[in-house]
Motif scaffolding. Structure first.
Motif, PDB file in Angstrom:
ATOM      1  N   ILE A  44      46.102  13.623   3.786  1.00 32.71           N
ATOM      2  CA  ILE A  44      44.903  13.863   2.976  1.00 32.71           C
ATOM      3  C   ILE A  44      44.285  15.176   3.436  1.00 32.71           C
ATOM      4  O   ILE A  44      44.200  15.448   4.629  1.00 32.71           O
ATOM      5  CB  ILE A  44      43.868  12.732   3.137  1.00 32.71           C
ATOM      6  CG1 ILE A  44      44.466  11.388   2.724  1.00 32.71           C
ATOM      7  CG2 ILE A  44      42.605  13.034   2.334  1.00 32.71           C
ATOM      8  CD1 ILE A  44      43.569  10.211   3.013  1.00 32.71           C
ATOM      9  N   TYR A  46      40.806  17.677   2.974  1.00 32.88           N
ATOM     10  CA  TYR A  46      39.424  17.795   2.528  1.00 32.88           C
ATOM     11  C   TYR A  46      39.062  19.270   2.512  1.00 32.88           C
ATOM     12  O   TYR A  46      39.522  20.035   3.344  1.00 32.88           O
ATOM     13  CB  TYR A  46      38.472  17.058   3.478  1.00 32.88           C
ATOM     14  CG  TYR A  46      38.683  15.567   3.505  1.00 32.88           C
ATOM     15  CD1 TYR A  46      38.071  14.749   2.575  1.00 32.88           C
ATOM     16  CD2 TYR A  46      39.512  14.987   4.460  1.00 32.88           C
ATOM     17  CE1 TYR A  46      38.273  13.373   2.596  1.00 32.88           C
ATOM     18  CE2 TYR A  46      39.722  13.611   4.482  1.00 32.88           C
ATOM     19  CZ  TYR A  46      39.095  12.818   3.558  1.00 32.88           C
ATOM     20  OH  TYR A  46      39.298  11.470   3.570  1.00 32.88           O
ATOM     21  N   VAL A  58      32.134  18.551  -1.428  1.00 31.66           N
ATOM     22  CA  VAL A  58      33.305  18.160  -0.653  1.00 31.66           C
ATOM     23  C   VAL A  58      34.339  17.595  -1.627  1.00 31.66           C
ATOM     24  O   VAL A  58      34.020  16.763  -2.477  1.00 31.66           O
ATOM     25  CB  VAL A  58      32.952  17.109   0.415  1.00 31.66           C
ATOM     26  CG1 VAL A  58      34.190  16.648   1.151  1.00 31.66           C
ATOM     27  CG2 VAL A  58      31.921  17.663   1.386  1.00 31.66           C
ATOM     28  N   ILE A  59      35.575  18.060  -1.494  1.00 29.70           N
ATOM     29  CA  ILE A  59      36.660  17.564  -2.331  1.00 29.70           C
ATOM     30  C   ILE A  59      37.763  17.014  -1.425  1.00 29.70           C
ATOM     31  O   ILE A  59      37.892  17.433  -0.278  1.00 29.70           O
ATOM     32  CB  ILE A  59      37.228  18.657  -3.263  1.00 29.70           C
ATOM     33  CG1 ILE A  59      37.715  19.863  -2.465  1.00 29.70           C
ATOM     34  CG2 ILE A  59      36.197  19.078  -4.290  1.00 29.70           C
ATOM     35  CD1 ILE A  59      38.455  20.886  -3.278  1.00 29.70           C
ATOM     36  N   SER A  60      38.529  16.070  -1.936  1.00 32.45           N
ATOM     37  CA  SER A  60      39.646  15.524  -1.159  1.00 32.45           C
ATOM     38  C   SER A  60      40.851  15.353  -2.076  1.00 32.45           C
ATOM     39  O   SER A  60      40.711  15.156  -3.272  1.00 32.45           O
ATOM     40  CB  SER A  60      39.278  14.184  -0.518  1.00 32.45           C
ATOM     41  OG  SER A  60      39.054  13.214  -1.503  1.00 32.45           O
ATOM     42  N   LYS A  62      44.727  13.356  -1.891  1.00 32.55           N
ATOM     43  CA  LYS A  62      45.807  12.616  -1.240  1.00 32.55           C
ATOM     44  C   LYS A  62      47.101  13.291  -1.663  1.00 32.55           C
ATOM     45  O   LYS A  62      47.435  13.317  -2.840  1.00 32.55           O
ATOM     46  CB  LYS A  62      45.808  11.156  -1.670  1.00 32.55           C
ATOM     47  CG  LYS A  62      44.774  10.325  -1.005  1.00 32.55           C
ATOM     48  CD  LYS A  62      44.983   8.861  -1.351  1.00 32.55           C
ATOM     49  CE  LYS A  62      43.953   8.034  -0.630  1.00 32.55           C
ATOM     50  NZ  LYS A  62      44.090   6.606  -0.927  1.00 32.55           N
TER      51      LYS A  62
END
Length: 67
Positions: A44, A46, A58-60, A62
């Protein structure tokens, strides 16, 4: 780990990335990096982006779902 891989040459960066991959099987590792090879070992990622001046988001992602 904050930028611990920044000063590594390519050979040692590969060794470091393999070590991180091995250790991450048993523990959670949070690494702050700009090095592509280290990021490629992540499950993952970020990031922080400025959508508007003065407004951080904030972005994430997977990586298993991103193709």
């Amino acid at each position: 780990m904050d930028e611990v891989d920044a000063s590594l040459d390519e050979a040692n960066l590969r060794r470091f990335a393999e070590l991180v991959e091995e250790y991450s099987q048993n523990i959670q590792i949070v690494a702050i990096t700009h090095r592509r090879l280290t990021m490629e070992k992540a499950d993952i990622m970020y990031g922080v982006t400025l959508e508007e001046p003065g407004l951080s988001k904030v972005i994430s992602v997977k990586l298993s779902e991103w193709e």
